[in-house]
Design a protein around this motif. Sequence first.
Motif, PDB file in Angstrom:
ATOM      1  N   ILE A 110      55.634  44.679  72.014  1.00 38.36           N
ATOM      2  CA  ILE A 110      54.733  45.214  71.348  1.00 38.36           C
ATOM      3  C   ILE A 110      55.164  45.911  70.034  1.00 38.36           C
ATOM      4  CG2 ILE A 110      52.612  46.646  71.376  1.00 38.36           C
ATOM      5  CD1 ILE A 110      52.649  46.268  74.567  1.00 38.36           C
ATOM      6  N   ILE A 111      54.767  45.565  68.885  1.00 35.62           N
ATOM      7  CA  ILE A 111      55.188  46.247  67.550  1.00 35.62           C
ATOM      8  C   ILE A 111      53.848  46.861  67.117  1.00 35.62           C
ATOM      9  CG2 ILE A 111      56.162  46.028  65.442  1.00 35.62           C
ATOM     10  CD1 ILE A 111      57.348  43.354  66.638  1.00 35.62           C
ATOM     11  N   TYR A 112      54.037  48.064  66.831  1.00 33.78           N
ATOM     12  CA  TYR A 112      52.765  48.969  66.196  1.00 33.78           C
ATOM     13  C   TYR A 112      53.159  49.593  65.034  1.00 33.78           C
ATOM     14  CZ  TYR A 112      54.701  52.912  68.593  1.00 33.78           C
ATOM     15  OH  TYR A 112      55.738  53.738  69.174  1.00 33.78           O
ATOM     16  N   VAL A 113      51.908  49.958  64.193  1.00 33.45           N
ATOM     17  CA  VAL A 113      51.853  50.633  63.000  1.00 33.45           C
ATOM     18  C   VAL A 113      50.778  51.794  63.039  1.00 33.45           C
ATOM     19  CG1 VAL A 113      52.086  51.151  60.449  1.00 33.45           C
ATOM     20  CG2 VAL A 113      53.377  49.078  61.658  1.00 33.45           C
ATOM     21  N   ALA A 114      51.109  53.007  62.892  1.00 38.49           N
ATOM     22  CA  ALA A 114      49.958  53.931  63.148  1.00 38.49           C
ATOM     23  C   ALA A 114      50.315  55.120  62.293  1.00 38.49           C
ATOM     24  CB  ALA A 114      49.527  54.222  64.443  1.00 38.49           C
ATOM     25  N   ASP A 115      50.611  56.187  63.036  1.00 36.54           N
ATOM     26  CA  ASP A 115      51.035  57.217  62.409  1.00 36.54           C
ATOM     27  C   ASP A 115      52.674  57.350  62.210  1.00 36.54           C
ATOM     28  OD1 ASP A 115      51.572  57.321  65.107  1.00 36.54           O
ATOM     29  OD2 ASP A 115      51.601  59.478  65.307  1.00 36.54           O
ATOM     30  N   GLU A 116      53.141  56.439  62.948  1.00 33.45           N
ATOM     31  CA  GLU A 116      54.642  55.996  62.992  1.00 33.45           C
ATOM     32  C   GLU A 116      54.831  54.566  63.506  1.00 33.45           C
ATOM     33  OE1 GLU A 116      56.003  57.656  67.183  1.00 33.45           O
ATOM     34  OE2 GLU A 116      56.560  58.787  65.662  1.00 33.45           O
ATOM     35  N   ASP A 117      56.024  53.950  62.864  1.00 34.00           N
ATOM     36  CA  ASP A 117      56.120  52.399  63.199  1.00 34.00           C
ATOM     37  C   ASP A 117      56.942  52.654  64.367  1.00 34.00           C
ATOM     38  OD1 ASP A 117      55.327  52.191  60.823  1.00 34.00           O
ATOM     39  OD2 ASP A 117      57.030  51.443  59.900  1.00 34.00           O
ATOM     40  N   GLY A 118      56.993  51.749  65.382  1.00 37.82           N
ATOM     41  CA  GLY A 118      57.551  51.424  66.653  1.00 37.82           C
ATOM     42  C   GLY A 118      57.483  50.098  67.290  1.00 37.82           C
ATOM     43  N   SER A 119      58.028  50.291  68.586  1.00 41.02           N
ATOM     44  CA  SER A 119      57.953  49.153  69.444  1.00 41.02           C
ATOM     45  C   SER A 119      57.867  49.372  71.032  1.00 41.02           C
ATOM     46  CB  SER A 119      58.944  47.921  69.082  1.00 41.02           C
ATOM     47  OG  SER A 119      60.101  48.460  69.174  1.00 41.02           O
ATOM     48  N   GLU A 120      57.452  48.756  71.730  1.00 36.21           N
ATOM     49  CA  GLU A 120      57.421  48.910  73.319  1.00 36.21           C
ATOM     50  C   GLU A 120      58.001  47.639  73.915  1.00 36.21           C
ATOM     51  OE1 GLU A 120      56.711  51.713  75.101  1.00 36.21           O
ATOM     52  OE2 GLU A 120      56.235  52.965  73.181  1.00 36.21           O
ATOM     53  N   SER A 121      58.893  47.656  74.738  1.00 36.96           N
ATOM     54  CA  SER A 121      59.372  46.433  75.364  1.00 36.96           C
ATOM     55  C   SER A 121      59.523  46.692  76.752  1.00 36.96           C
ATOM     56  CB  SER A 121      60.577  45.796  74.858  1.00 36.96           C
ATOM     57  OG  SER A 121      61.705  47.057  74.812  1.00 36.96           O
ATOM     58  N   ASP A 122      59.680  45.571  77.585  1.00 35.42           N
ATOM     59  CA  ASP A 122      59.686  46.032  79.129  1.00 35.42           C
ATOM     60  C   ASP A 122      58.557  47.040  79.740  1.00 35.42           C
ATOM     61  OD1 ASP A 122      60.945  45.621  81.494  1.00 35.42           O
ATOM     62  OD2 ASP A 122      62.044  47.173  81.388  1.00 35.42           O
TER      63      ASP A 122
END
Length: 142
Positions: A66-78
């Motif tokens: 999952i890749i996201y952009v909000a207050d910071e950029d990030g990703s979540e895997s597993d």
Amino acid sequence: MANYRLMAFFGLVVVLAGCGAKEPAPAAQPAASASASAPPSAEPQAAATRTVKLEVLGKGKIMQPIIYVADEDGSESDTTLPWSKTATIELTGAEQRVGRLVSVVSGSVKDASGLLKPAACRIVVDGKTVVSGKGLCKYKVK
């Protein structure tokens, strides 16, 4: 004859010096009022705060990050669904006018037949759902 040459030389110096002379400044214009001279968009606006919740819906394990952009950029895997991230975003005056992009790429999940399909996503701003979809959800927060 030497005097004529000397006078011609000094005459040339005077002419060349005059070429760099500045023109007189233009007459002063009457001052415009402050409200007329400042463009309306230049007025400072107070910062606004928005609560943004990015969600990826469904159940089971996510097969792609999952890749996201909000207050910071990030990703979540597993990770296992459902998934969410809540962010508090402070918008500048310019961002309140043109918006600030927030997004989530939901990744893929296996369907009943074992094939990968895009997971459902949703964006909620200040408690109100503004976007829902599959695969990619994006929204300009103002």
